[in-house]
Design a protein around this motif. Structure first.
Motif, PDB file in Angstrom:
ATOM      1  N   ASN A  71      -7.435   2.137   1.853  1.00  0.00           N
ATOM      2  CA  ASN A  71      -7.360   2.814   0.555  1.00  0.00           C
ATOM      3  C   ASN A  71      -6.972   4.297   0.676  1.00  0.00           C
ATOM      4  O   ASN A  71      -7.315   5.109  -0.187  1.00  0.00           O
ATOM      5  CB  ASN A  71      -8.699   2.671  -0.174  1.00  0.00           C
ATOM      6  CG  ASN A  71      -8.596   2.985  -1.655  1.00  0.00           C
ATOM      7  OD1 ASN A  71      -7.543   2.771  -2.268  1.00  0.00           O
ATOM      8  ND2 ASN A  71      -9.673   3.498  -2.222  1.00  0.00           N
ATOM      9  N   GLY A  72      -6.216   4.632   1.705  1.00  0.00           N
ATOM     10  CA  GLY A  72      -5.839   6.023   1.922  1.00  0.00           C
ATOM     11  C   GLY A  72      -5.103   6.649   0.747  1.00  0.00           C
ATOM     12  O   GLY A  72      -5.229   7.844   0.482  1.00  0.00           O
ATOM     13  N   ALA A  73      -4.348   5.870   0.016  1.00  0.00           N
ATOM     14  CA  ALA A  73      -3.597   6.397  -1.131  1.00  0.00           C
ATOM     15  C   ALA A  73      -4.357   6.191  -2.439  1.00  0.00           C
ATOM     16  O   ALA A  73      -3.803   6.433  -3.514  1.00  0.00           O
ATOM     17  CB  ALA A  73      -2.224   5.739  -1.210  1.00  0.00           C
ATOM     18  N   LEU A 117       0.826  -1.214   0.000  1.00  0.00           N
ATOM     19  CA  LEU A 117       0.000   0.000   0.000  1.00  0.00           C
ATOM     20  C   LEU A 117       0.856   1.259   0.000  1.00  0.00           C
ATOM     21  O   LEU A 117       0.461   2.291  -0.547  1.00  0.00           O
ATOM     22  CB  LEU A 117      -0.918   0.013   1.232  1.00  0.00           C
ATOM     23  CG  LEU A 117      -2.019  -1.052   1.259  1.00  0.00           C
ATOM     24  CD1 LEU A 117      -2.681  -1.090   2.636  1.00  0.00           C
ATOM     25  CD2 LEU A 117      -3.057  -0.786   0.169  1.00  0.00           C
ATOM     26  N   GLN A 118       2.027   1.165   0.618  1.00  0.00           N
ATOM     27  CA  GLN A 118       2.877   2.350   0.751  1.00  0.00           C
ATOM     28  C   GLN A 118       3.779   2.593  -0.453  1.00  0.00           C
ATOM     29  O   GLN A 118       4.550   3.555  -0.463  1.00  0.00           O
ATOM     30  CB  GLN A 118       3.723   2.219   2.031  1.00  0.00           C
ATOM     31  CG  GLN A 118       2.877   2.307   3.291  1.00  0.00           C
ATOM     32  CD  GLN A 118       3.627   1.935   4.555  1.00  0.00           C
ATOM     33  OE1 GLN A 118       4.686   1.313   4.495  1.00  0.00           O
ATOM     34  NE2 GLN A 118       3.067   2.284   5.708  1.00  0.00           N
ATOM     35  N   ARG A 119       3.696   1.735  -1.454  1.00  0.00           N
ATOM     36  CA  ARG A 119       4.509   1.934  -2.646  1.00  0.00           C
ATOM     37  C   ARG A 119       3.848   2.983  -3.528  1.00  0.00           C
ATOM     38  O   ARG A 119       2.785   2.727  -4.127  1.00  0.00           O
ATOM     39  CB  ARG A 119       4.645   0.617  -3.417  1.00  0.00           C
ATOM     40  CG  ARG A 119       5.677  -0.313  -2.853  1.00  0.00           C
ATOM     41  CD  ARG A 119       7.069   0.286  -3.019  1.00  0.00           C
ATOM     42  NE  ARG A 119       8.063  -0.737  -2.714  1.00  0.00           N
ATOM     43  CZ  ARG A 119       8.896  -1.250  -3.622  1.00  0.00           C
ATOM     44  NH1 ARG A 119       8.886  -0.836  -4.870  1.00  0.00           N
ATOM     45  NH2 ARG A 119       9.758  -2.174  -3.265  1.00  0.00           N
ATOM     46  N   ASP A 120       4.496   4.113  -3.679  1.00  0.00           N
ATOM     47  CA  ASP A 120       3.927   5.240  -4.413  1.00  0.00           C
ATOM     48  C   ASP A 120       3.600   4.845  -5.866  1.00  0.00           C
ATOM     49  O   ASP A 120       4.470   4.361  -6.593  1.00  0.00           O
ATOM     50  CB  ASP A 120       4.943   6.384  -4.387  1.00  0.00           C
ATOM     51  CG  ASP A 120       4.323   7.693  -4.832  1.00  0.00           C
ATOM     52  OD1 ASP A 120       3.133   7.916  -4.543  1.00  0.00           O
ATOM     53  OD2 ASP A 120       5.031   8.485  -5.470  1.00  0.00           O
ATOM     54  N   ARG A 164     -17.327  -7.544   4.521  1.00  0.00           N
ATOM     55  CA  ARG A 164     -16.539  -6.893   5.566  1.00  0.00           C
ATOM     56  C   ARG A 164     -15.153  -6.528   5.035  1.00  0.00           C
ATOM     57  O   ARG A 164     -14.626  -5.442   5.294  1.00  0.00           O
ATOM     58  CB  ARG A 164     -16.413  -7.825   6.776  1.00  0.00           C
ATOM     59  CG  ARG A 164     -15.433  -7.339   7.839  1.00  0.00           C
ATOM     60  CD  ARG A 164     -15.908  -6.060   8.516  1.00  0.00           C
ATOM     61  NE  ARG A 164     -17.082  -6.371   9.314  1.00  0.00           N
ATOM     62  CZ  ARG A 164     -17.067  -6.670  10.612  1.00  0.00           C
ATOM     63  NH1 ARG A 164     -15.925  -6.639  11.277  1.00  0.00           N
ATOM     64  NH2 ARG A 164     -18.172  -6.967  11.249  1.00  0.00           N
ATOM     65  N   ILE A 165     -14.586  -7.442   4.276  1.00  0.00           N
ATOM     66  CA  ILE A 165     -13.259  -7.194   3.697  1.00  0.00           C
ATOM     67  C   ILE A 165     -13.327  -6.050   2.691  1.00  0.00           C
ATOM     68  O   ILE A 165     -12.469  -5.157   2.683  1.00  0.00           O
ATOM     69  CB  ILE A 165     -12.699  -8.503   3.094  1.00  0.00           C
ATOM     70  CG1 ILE A 165     -12.321  -9.451   4.242  1.00  0.00           C
ATOM     71  CG2 ILE A 165     -11.518  -8.230   2.171  1.00  0.00           C
ATOM     72  CD1 ILE A 165     -11.816 -10.814   3.817  1.00  0.00           C
ATOM     73  N   ALA A 166     -14.364  -6.032   1.857  1.00  0.00           N
ATOM     74  CA  ALA A 166     -14.524  -4.936   0.892  1.00  0.00           C
ATOM     75  C   ALA A 166     -14.616  -3.597   1.605  1.00  0.00           C
ATOM     76  O   ALA A 166     -14.022  -2.595   1.199  1.00  0.00           O
ATOM     77  CB  ALA A 166     -15.771  -5.173   0.031  1.00  0.00           C
ATOM     78  N   ARG A 167     -15.359  -3.586   2.708  1.00  0.00           N
ATOM     79  CA  ARG A 167     -15.562  -2.352   3.470  1.00  0.00           C
ATOM     80  C   ARG A 167     -14.246  -1.873   4.097  1.00  0.00           C
ATOM     81  O   ARG A 167     -13.933  -0.680   4.059  1.00  0.00           O
ATOM     82  CB  ARG A 167     -16.602  -2.623   4.573  1.00  0.00           C
ATOM     83  CG  ARG A 167     -17.500  -1.475   4.943  1.00  0.00           C
ATOM     84  CD  ARG A 167     -18.537  -1.899   5.993  1.00  0.00           C
ATOM     85  NE  ARG A 167     -19.516  -2.846   5.485  1.00  0.00           N
ATOM     86  CZ  ARG A 167     -20.541  -2.519   4.694  1.00  0.00           C
ATOM     87  NH1 ARG A 167     -20.724  -1.266   4.331  1.00  0.00           N
ATOM     88  NH2 ARG A 167     -21.373  -3.445   4.257  1.00  0.00           N
ATOM     89  N   ALA A 168     -13.475  -2.807   4.639  1.00  0.00           N
ATOM     90  CA  ALA A 168     -12.187  -2.430   5.249  1.00  0.00           C
ATOM     91  C   ALA A 168     -11.234  -1.864   4.194  1.00  0.00           C
ATOM     92  O   ALA A 168     -10.579  -0.839   4.412  1.00  0.00           O
ATOM     93  CB  ALA A 168     -11.556  -3.646   5.933  1.00  0.00           C
TER      94      ALA A 168
END
Lengths: 276, 276
Positions: B184-186, B135-138, B174-178
């Protein structure tokens, strides 16, 4: 001899429940390997040779090989070396594979035919049909994620799932029950349970009978050996593959790295055996 | 340009929601490749060149490369070829990785640095910390399993999980919602939803807004194109990467395999576009 029998023999023969994790990180290698192009293989080989006496299993983590060009060739040679020099010690390829059947067939070829592993770690999220190409491999072991060692294990694995009759249980227990039941027809299943969750380990042991459990998370991740052994052992004092990777591999950065690894493995074996 | 922007541009530019899956199985190769030692690369390259015009993405499945010695080198050259010759078409490495953070770092190196993919498929079972190194990979995309296309998807993904307030929902929701929330901040997440479960697709689309969805399971697995498009599209008629692997790759065993693959991709594009 199949994986499960090989493991059970080894527990007795070596009087050890230590699984030696082979996670080679060049940034942490001893100085002797600073300029060695073949260091992934050579370092792991040296660690394997130094620790085999104290190991009930070896567990190479494929990600540490797959991060490098040529890494798969090093992994292949490493497992071939272990199979030749330490044939009584089973090799678990830590790969956490999981995909639809036609793709899973390819991953089974990767783990068992290309790399020559005795067992492979698998992710159960996609369900039983995704596991069948592994389960149906005669004599090979299938080690499924159940309750993992990381903090994020709580995100989904501990969610309470309905049993359809008004009751419920955490997802990881449901998965343990499924695998110990229908999935384990060939008696070749095992589960991953993190050392960092000893209470959950106790519950899982009660569900799965004498199924082998692979326990990551002692050492760098903080799991407690006494709690793991007391909560996870079977009635005969076996049933566990307690993994240590970093604590053994990087016990010394100096010229004594192999002796230091052997000492770390022996000390972990002895610490475990105090509570068996 | 990051994965998500590249994909959105490509949907418009190519007027296509077709993802071309590259799952090379030598047993099914056209006769022209019968004795070609470099067939894994060369066959996939030919298919990519023939179908790029109709593709919103390419999705090489790493298992089909990892089953062979030298397969990783072929995969690396294939993705380099696509990046050079078809730079507008994003590449999703289908690997379904998932492990603790230090290991996940290695897998991120594998997918993004070694192989040069724009995105990678991931298994969410181990929780958010296991996904962070990806997730942190730009600029890179993270495509998480949600509801898969295989029958075993029902085993665990559809279990009803408690919301802690007397209510419940299936695990995959539940997984989709998480993932649509905190993960999904980025704005670099996407989900895998099987074409074989169109009702579940509709529910997931309602949960995740305009997040991209990767849809396997049309063609050989039996998913229905009309139901997928109607239930899965976003309000602007995009939002989907509808994958076909075998239906395109093996459209002909004869000398016309490349033309046949192009035709199959074009026909799938047109079939999809009828319902957008």
């Amino acid at each position: 001899m199949g994986f499960t029998d090989k493991l059970r023999s080894r527990w007795t023969q070596a009087n050890s429940l230590v699984c030696v994790g082979l996670d080679p990180d060049p940034a942490k290698f001893p100085d002797a390997y600073a300029d060695d192009d073949d260091a992934l293989f050579a370092f792991c080989r040296d660690i394997a040779d130094a620790t085999a006496e104290y190991a009930c299993a070896f567990k190479p983590q494929i990600a540490y090989f797959a991060a490098h060009n040529g890494g798969e060739a090093a992994l292949q040679r490493l497992i071939a070396h272990i199979n030749a020099e330490h044939p009584d010690v089973p090799v678990i390829l830590d790969a956490k594979r999981g995909d639809i059947g036609s793709t899973a067939e390819q991953y089974a070829v990767e783990a068992f035919d290309r790399f020559g592993a005795d067992a492979v770690t698998l992710n159960p999220y996609m369900g039983r049909d995704s596991a069948l190409p592994f389960l149906q491999r005669d004599g090979k072991g299938c080690v499924f994620l159940c309750h993992t060692s990381n903090p994020g294990a709580r995100d989904f694995q501990e969610l309470i799932v309905s049993d359809g009759n008004g009751g419920g249980e955490p997802l990881y227990q449901r998965i343990a029950r499924a695998i110990a039941g229908e999935w384990n027809g060939a008696n070749n299943c095992a589960l991953v349970v993190g050392a960092t969750f000893p209470e959950e380990l106790k519950v899982i042991r009660a569900i799965v009978g004498d199924m082998p459990l692979l326990i990551p998370g002692v050492g760098a991740q903080g799991g407690d050996v006494e709690a793991v052994v007391k909560n996870g052992r079977t009635s005969d004092g076996t049933g566990l593959m307690i993994n240590s990777s970093r604590g053994i591999l990087y016990a010394s950065m100096g010229a004594d790295y192999a002796e230091a690894a052997a000492r770390a493995a022996r000390e972990l074996r002895d610490a475990i055996n105090r509570y068996r």
